[in-house]
Design an enzyme around this catalytic site. Structure first.
Site, short mmCIF file in Angstrom:
data_model
loop_
_atom_site.label_atom_id
_atom_site.label_comp_id
_atom_site.label_asym_id
_atom_site.label_seq_id
_atom_site.Cartn_x
_atom_site.Cartn_y
_atom_site.Cartn_z
CG HIS A 68 -2.05 -0.93 1.14
ND1 HIS A 68 -3.18 -0.80 1.93
CD2 HIS A 68 -2.26 -2.01 0.35
CE1 HIS A 68 -4.04 -1.78 1.63
NE2 HIS A 68 -3.50 -2.53 0.68
CD GLU A 70 -1.85 4.98 2.74
OE1 GLU A 70 -2.93 5.57 2.63
OE2 GLU A 70 -1.64 3.85 2.25
CB CYS A 96 -6.55 0.32 4.41
SG CYS A 96 -4.93 -0.34 4.87
CB CYS A 106 -2.27 2.15 5.70
SG CYS A 106 -1.54 1.16 4.37
#
Length: 163
Positions: A68, A70, A96, A106
């Protein structure tokens, strides 16, 4: 003698400033670099120090199909880097709060990193999760979250095939 903040310095609270727009636009540009996926959003993220210096950036699926944005940006920094407590992370999509591919979402990674401010362009739709609640999870951990909907179209552009 007081010094004016850098024009590239992020904001400090819930109100966005001109620098926030610049950095959020960069996060949206990074999202366009993501390899497309039918099962995940394309997201970009930038971490910016209090003085306006870019500390790191990342985007979804940058080094691994499960990355992801981040997570990718945070992985480029030393865990608990002291600069993170006054830095801002800009993400083209709300971080998320749940994920299937990794044990920690995240929002949790951000809160654990020491970051205390997140700026996003777009609230996660229910495409993959019934009740996305990354903002709620971050705020419960003491992280300030700012959403700048003027950037939502730019954040959604690389995700058109999913919307």
């Amino acid at each position: 003698m007081s010094t004016a903040p850098s024009p590239n310095a992020p904001g400090t609270g819930r109100e966005p400033n001109a620098a926030d727009g610049k950095w959020l636009a960069r996060a949206c540009e990074l999202a366009a670099l993501c390899p497309p996926s039918e099962s995940a959003f394309s997201v970009g993220a930038v971490i910016v120090a209090a003085d306006g210096t870019e500390l790191s950036c990342g985007y979804s699926r940058q080094a691994d199909p499960h990355d992801h944005a981040e997570e990718a940006a945070l992985a480029k920094l030393t865990p608990q880097d002291p600069r993170l407590t006054t830095a801002t992370i800009y993400s083209s999509l709300e971080p998320c709060a749940e994920r299937a591919s990794r044990p920690r979402p995240c929002a949790q990674l951000i809160a654990e990193s020491g970051l205390r401010r997140v700026v996003t362009a777009w609230t996660e739709p229910d495409t993959f999760v019934a009740d996305a609640h990354g903002t709620r999870q971050l705020e419960a951990a003491g992280v300030s979250v700012v959403t700048m909907p003027a950037y939502a179209r730019a954040a959604q552009a690389p995700n058109g095939h999913l919307l």
